[in-house]
Scaffold this motif. Sequence first.
Motif, PDB file in Angstrom:
ATOM      1  N   UNK A  77       0.873  -1.175  -0.067  1.00  0.00           N
ATOM      2  CA  UNK A  77      -0.136   0.010  -0.010  1.00  0.00           C
ATOM      3  C   UNK A  77       1.107   1.271   0.043  1.00  0.00           C
ATOM      4  N   UNK A  78       0.447   2.319  -0.814  1.00  0.00           N
ATOM      5  CA  UNK A  78       1.296   3.701  -0.818  1.00  0.00           C
ATOM      6  C   UNK A  78       0.881   4.492   0.641  1.00  0.00           C
ATOM      7  N   UNK A  79      -0.369   4.093   0.980  1.00  0.00           N
ATOM      8  CA  UNK A  79      -0.742   5.108   2.213  1.00  0.00           C
ATOM      9  C   UNK A  79      -1.701   4.633   3.005  1.00  0.00           C
ATOM     10  N   UNK A  80      -1.671   4.747   4.128  1.00  0.00           N
ATOM     11  CA  UNK A  80      -3.109   4.176   5.026  1.00  0.00           C
ATOM     12  C   UNK A  80      -2.728   3.021   5.760  1.00  0.00           C
ATOM     13  N   UNK A  81      -3.695   2.491   6.449  1.00  0.00           N
ATOM     14  CA  UNK A  81      -3.603   1.503   7.175  1.00  0.00           C
ATOM     15  C   UNK A  81      -4.679   0.300   6.986  1.00  0.00           C
ATOM     16  N   UNK A  82      -4.135  -0.914   6.948  1.00  0.00           N
ATOM     17  CA  UNK A  82      -4.906  -2.094   6.795  1.00  0.00           C
ATOM     18  C   UNK A  82      -4.587  -2.957   8.096  1.00  0.00           C
ATOM     19  N   UNK A  83      -5.619  -3.479   8.521  1.00  0.00           N
ATOM     20  CA  UNK A  83      -5.593  -4.268   9.917  1.00  0.00           C
ATOM     21  C   UNK A  83      -6.404  -5.631   9.548  1.00  0.00           C
ATOM     22  N   UNK A  84      -6.032  -6.730  10.020  1.00  0.00           N
ATOM     23  CA  UNK A  84      -6.677  -8.038  10.018  1.00  0.00           C
ATOM     24  C   UNK A  84      -6.701  -8.322  11.485  1.00  0.00           C
ATOM     25  N   UNK A  85      -7.877  -8.140  12.235  1.00  0.00           N
ATOM     26  CA  UNK A  85      -8.135  -8.350  13.612  1.00  0.00           C
ATOM     27  C   UNK A  85      -7.645  -7.096  14.170  1.00  0.00           C
ATOM     28  N   UNK A  86      -6.856  -7.328  15.404  1.00  0.00           N
ATOM     29  CA  UNK A  86      -6.447  -6.045  16.321  1.00  0.00           C
ATOM     30  C   UNK A  86      -5.053  -5.886  15.574  1.00  0.00           C
ATOM     31  N   UNK A  87      -4.329  -6.567  14.588  1.00  0.00           N
ATOM     32  CA  UNK A  87      -3.032  -6.345  13.947  1.00  0.00           C
ATOM     33  C   UNK A  87      -2.948  -5.467  12.727  1.00  0.00           C
ATOM     34  N   UNK A  88      -2.199  -4.608  12.858  1.00  0.00           N
ATOM     35  CA  UNK A  88      -1.608  -3.894  11.492  1.00  0.00           C
ATOM     36  C   UNK A  88      -0.822  -4.637  10.661  1.00  0.00           C
ATOM     37  N   UNK A  89      -1.339  -4.877   9.487  1.00  0.00           N
ATOM     38  CA  UNK A  89      -0.407  -5.666   8.601  1.00  0.00           C
ATOM     39  C   UNK A  89       0.098  -5.156   7.500  1.00  0.00           C
ATOM     40  N   UNK A  90       0.433  -3.834   7.401  1.00  0.00           N
ATOM     41  CA  UNK A  90       1.042  -3.130   6.391  1.00  0.00           C
ATOM     42  C   UNK A  90       2.298  -3.789   5.882  1.00  0.00           C
ATOM     43  N   UNK A  91       3.141  -4.199   7.047  1.00  0.00           N
ATOM     44  CA  UNK A  91       4.412  -4.570   6.634  1.00  0.00           C
ATOM     45  C   UNK A  91       4.512  -6.041   6.684  1.00  0.00           C
ATOM     46  N   UNK A  92       3.511  -6.645   6.881  1.00  0.00           N
ATOM     47  CA  UNK A  92       3.343  -8.412   6.953  1.00  0.00           C
ATOM     48  C   UNK A  92       3.426  -9.027   5.625  1.00  0.00           C
ATOM     49  N   UNK A  93       4.434 -10.039   5.531  1.00  0.00           N
ATOM     50  CA  UNK A  93       4.284 -10.576   4.207  1.00  0.00           C
ATOM     51  C   UNK A  93       3.018 -11.489   4.203  1.00  0.00           C
ATOM     52  N   UNK A  94       2.499 -11.890   3.079  1.00  0.00           N
ATOM     53  CA  UNK A  94       1.424 -12.698   2.796  1.00  0.00           C
ATOM     54  C   UNK A  94       1.091 -13.904   3.685  1.00  0.00           C
ATOM     55  N   UNK A  95       2.261 -14.765   3.863  1.00  0.00           N
ATOM     56  CA  UNK A  95       2.397 -15.949   4.697  1.00  0.00           C
ATOM     57  C   UNK A  95       2.035 -15.553   6.225  1.00  0.00           C
TER      58      UNK A  95
END
Length: 364
Positions: A55-73
């Motif tokens: 993502x270029x900007x903003x925040x994506x969360x899955x559950x309580x965790x921000x996943x912006x920098x998490x790899x898919x796995x």
Amino acid sequence: MAEITLNNVIKRYGKVEVVHGINLDIAHNEFVVLVGPSGCGKSTTLRMIAGLEDISDGVISIGPEVVNDLPPRKRNISMVFQNYALYPHMSVRENLGFGLKIAKMAKAQVTERVNEAADILGLDELMERTPAELSGGQRQRVAMGRAIVRHPEAFLFDEPLSNLDAKLRVQMRTEIKKLHQKVKTTVVYVTHDQVEAMTLADRIVVMKDGYIEQVGTPMEVFNHPVNTFVASFIGSPPMNLLPATIKGGQVVFTDGKSLPVPTRLADRVSEGQEVVFGLRPDDLTPVGHGIAESGDSARMTLDVVLSELLGTETILYTNIAGQEAQGKMFGARNVEPGETLKFDVAMDRAHLFDAATGKSVRVD
């Protein structure tokens, strides 16, 4: 819990912004469908949730965790693609269990999960076949099974039925709906097919040009479109949209024909306002062959240009103010081109949109 939250999410390719600050909250166990024409940003949005696109900007969360920098796995999601992505040299059993073996899961647990997925999707008799020995629908079920075995927090579907023929698409829609009922988890599903969206979704997200146009249940979006784009995109056949002007309590079309302003919308429009009159084909029906006349209805006499017999109903193409308008006759009857019919118009289900903005006059 697998809530998915997008907060002001933007995607740029170089200097070109293709997703423009979208906000969306997806509840745990909810089935949400992103729908829109090609190039609207729906698949890009899904791939950002999956981690396949940065993502270029903003925040994506899955559950309580921000996943912006998490790899898919590490996002604990499973994605099902339109091209199945099966290993051609492996059996169905091996395809289902391969990801778990790579993750070094115990053999007994792999077997248990593979058998569980096979049972849910009715794959038991296909387990020793290779993908080349399967039909398109069977391959798609294997692809879904490979997602199920991971026990993910969310399933992401990227146009999974687009490679199937019409009959198989209907069958697989049913399979996916049953799957969601059996495997209680969050689903985000991308399609350009509004029929898929209407039949599968708890909520629909209508997108255009990288923006979210409307979010709502299928019936909310169908019955209360917020603008002319949503009105024309959701519904098959699409809503008739006809330019007109408000004059003396009437919706006056460019050829002089007129209808009364819908009672429920009378206080939302002003004298001389340029509008777009919206009416679904189901609400424009020949007298005696469709809707019953109600307290807020009107009649128009129209010439039929073309008719399409569809078995239990007939689509009638007419002309209002130089614009094609479709009506519907419930039941089959051969209507000849040029035949003149009186139509009931369900004014209580008609829509008015501001001509300048395209927004529904119901939207404050």
